[in-house]
Scaffold this active site. Structure first.
Site, PDB file in Angstrom:
ATOM      1  N   LYS A  53      16.184  22.518 -21.342  1.00 57.36           N
ATOM      2  CA  LYS A  53      16.051  21.068 -21.558  1.00 57.36           C
ATOM      3  C   LYS A  53      14.781  20.543 -20.886  1.00 57.36           C
ATOM      4  CE  LYS A  53      18.992  20.389 -17.533  1.00 57.36           C
ATOM      5  NZ  LYS A  53      20.402  20.340 -17.095  1.00 57.36           N
ATOM      6  N   ARG A 101      30.735  12.869 -14.023  1.00 60.97           N
ATOM      7  CA  ARG A 101      29.569  12.411 -14.779  1.00 60.97           C
ATOM      8  C   ARG A 101      29.871  12.493 -16.273  1.00 60.97           C
ATOM      9  NH1 ARG A 101      23.997  15.704 -14.078  1.00 60.97           N
ATOM     10  NH2 ARG A 101      25.211  17.186 -15.316  1.00 60.97           N
ATOM     11  N   TYR A 109      -7.262   7.205   0.751  1.00 61.37           N
ATOM     12  CA  TYR A 109      -6.706   5.853   0.668  1.00 61.37           C
ATOM     13  C   TYR A 109      -5.843   5.530   1.884  1.00 61.37           C
ATOM     14  CZ  TYR A 109      -7.928   5.474  -4.317  1.00 61.37           C
ATOM     15  OH  TYR A 109      -8.582   5.408  -5.508  1.00 61.37           O
ATOM     16  N   MET A 113      -4.928   9.847  -7.968  1.00 65.16           N
ATOM     17  CA  MET A 113      -4.537  10.152  -9.354  1.00 65.16           C
ATOM     18  C   MET A 113      -5.132  11.484  -9.819  1.00 65.16           C
ATOM     19  SD  MET A 113      -5.054   7.939 -12.834  1.00 65.16           S
ATOM     20  CE  MET A 113      -4.200   6.504 -12.228  1.00 65.16           C
TER      21      MET A 113
HETATM   22  C1  LIG Z   1      20.834  21.503 -16.467  1.00 66.46           C
HETATM   23  C2  LIG Z   1      22.141  22.153 -16.632  1.00 66.46           C
HETATM   24  C3  LIG Z   1      22.325  23.501 -16.294  1.00 66.46           C
HETATM   25  C4  LIG Z   1      21.259  24.332 -15.609  1.00 66.46           C
HETATM   26  O1  LIG Z   1      21.179  23.990 -14.252  1.00 66.46           O
HETATM   27  P1  LIG Z   1      20.211  24.779 -13.249  1.00 66.46           P
HETATM   28  O2  LIG Z   1      20.527  24.227 -11.921  1.00 66.46           O
HETATM   29  O3  LIG Z   1      18.816  24.465 -13.693  1.00 66.46           O
HETATM   30  O4  LIG Z   1      20.512  26.212 -13.407  1.00 66.46           O
HETATM   31  C5  LIG Z   1      23.551  24.082 -16.577  1.00 66.46           C
HETATM   32  N1  LIG Z   1      24.547  23.369 -17.152  1.00 66.46           N
HETATM   33  C6  LIG Z   1      24.403  22.062 -17.466  1.00 66.46           C
HETATM   34  C7  LIG Z   1      25.541  21.339 -18.069  1.00 66.46           C
HETATM   35  C8  LIG Z   1      23.209  21.411 -17.207  1.00 66.46           C
HETATM   36  O5  LIG Z   1      23.093  20.110 -17.515  1.00 66.46           O
END
Ligand SMILES: *Cc1c(COP(=O)(O)O)cnc(C)c1O
Length: 359
Positions: A35, A131, A254, A302
């Site tokens: 993702k 969640r 800065y 930047m």
């Molecule tokens: C992002 C995610 C993972 C992977 O998590 P990592 O800590 O990057 O291994 C696994 N399961 C779900 C549901 C996630 O949202």
């Protein structure tokens, strides 16, 4: 000379890290989580390199899945948050995307749809993360309804997600596992993210879902023996473009937050928060100049940072600088920027080219 910034990607390291997962969880199938553009590494590059190495990949939403399908990636793809509206179900069925079902809306949309093909579904159960997911009490009914729907393929996976698996001393993971193990219906199961793969062998089940560790990083709060063999996939590099000597008492950058306590040599490096280097990085954050450790001196701009190279030899215009990756763990930089390595790579902007160095 072109601007020297590169996020170098070592795909051999990526495949090596899959091997680490396979060794830790030999009986589980592997779903690689890619993702958010594969945590900033480039989803098509990473998923392409993993195609023959893993059993499935996972993304957050259908747009991310389409990018992979359009690039020709044929691996099964799970949508980790399912669909956001019923219209997405048609495309999901056509492109053989797998769905997470985590609430009543999503199940009803699926039950009421007329689809060209049934869909593989993962039922998400909330065991304490609070969640996403259905309650353990309602899970059996969700499961029965999925089984009964002609839009659902037979092989249903029940999954959950850990809140504190990065901390092996935290009891929450065992409490979540107890709830998960108590579910009264027999299905394939999945619970482990990277921290689950590394720290909780009893949580491997039928599918593991690592993301972060595939990129060579350990999510564990403390060093863990199971994470020792991981190799960094991304090495972020830049170069020195200017050098100057400052007298004791002078400031750099800065706000004048860094003050020379002695006569000092300052190297200016052409990488800043516009290139994915965190502005929150504090004075003394480590960087490698020509492979030698040096420390950030002054605020991140930047497009540039300034580094104290007083004690280093042979630093010149053009000297290579490593911001993280090979020789400098991402987590160490993240600690100095009050964040986690996940955020650093995920926020890498398109401005910084990803260059594959080892295929
Ligand atoms: C992002 C995610 C993972 C992977 O998590 P990592 O800590 O990057 O291994 C696994 N399961 C779900 C549901 C996630 O949202």
């Amino acid at each position: 000379m072109a601007r020297p910034n590169q996020a170098r990607l070592d795909l051999r390291a990526l495949r090596h890290n899959v091997g680490v997962v396979r060794r830790l969880a030999p009986r589980a199938k592997i779903m690689a989580v890619v993702k958010a553009n594969a945590y900033g590494h480039g989803a098509v590059t990473i998923a392409g390199a993993l195609q023959s190495e893993v059993d499935a990949v996972a993304v957050a939403c259908i747009e991310e899945a389409l990018e992979l399908r359009y690039a020709g990636i044929a691996t099964p793809i799970l949508l980790l948050e399912g669909v956001f509206e019923p219209g997405e179900l048609q495309q999901a069925a056509q492109l053989d995307l797998w769905l997470t079902i985590d609430n009543e809306h999503q199940l009803r949309w699926l039950e009421e749809a007329t689809l060209p093909a049934p869909i593989t579904c993962w039922l998400k159960v909330d065991t304490g993360m609070n969640r996403l997911g259905v309650t353990p009490g309602s899970a059996p009914l969700f499961f029965q309804r999925l089984l009964a729907s002609s839009n659902v393929r037979n092989e249903i996976v029940t999954c959950t997600h850990f809140a504190s698996a990065d901390d092996v001393m935290n009891q929450q993971t065992e409490q979540q596992l107890a709830k998960f193990d108590a579910l009264p219906f027999p299905t394939l199961r999945s619970a482990a993210n990277s921290a689950g793969v590394i720290g909780w062998p009893q949580a491997h089940y039928d599918w593991v879902r690592p993301g972060y560790m595939l990129f060579g990083n350990s999510p564990m709060l403390e060093p863990h023996v199971h994470a020792h063999g991981l190799l960094p996939v991304m090495t972020l590099v830049s170069a020195v473009i200017s050098l100057r000597d400052v007298a004791a008492g002078e400031t750099v950058g800065y706000g004048g937050t860094w003050v020379a306590t002695r006569a000092s040599r300052i190297a200016t490096v052409t990488i800043g928060y516009g290139d994915g280097y965190p502005r929150q990085a504090l004075n003394d954050t480590p960087v490698l100049v020509n492979g030698q450790r040096a420390r950030l001196a002054g605020r991140v701009s930047m497009d540039m940072i300034t580094v104290d190279v007083t004690d280093l030899e042979h630093v010149e215009i053009g000297s290579e600088v490593v911001l993280w990756g090979e020789g400098l763990p991402l987590a160490e930089v993240a600690d100095n920027a009050n964040t986690i390595g996940y955020e650093l790579t995920t926020r890498m902007p398109a401005r910084t080219p990803r260059i594959v160095v080892h295929d």
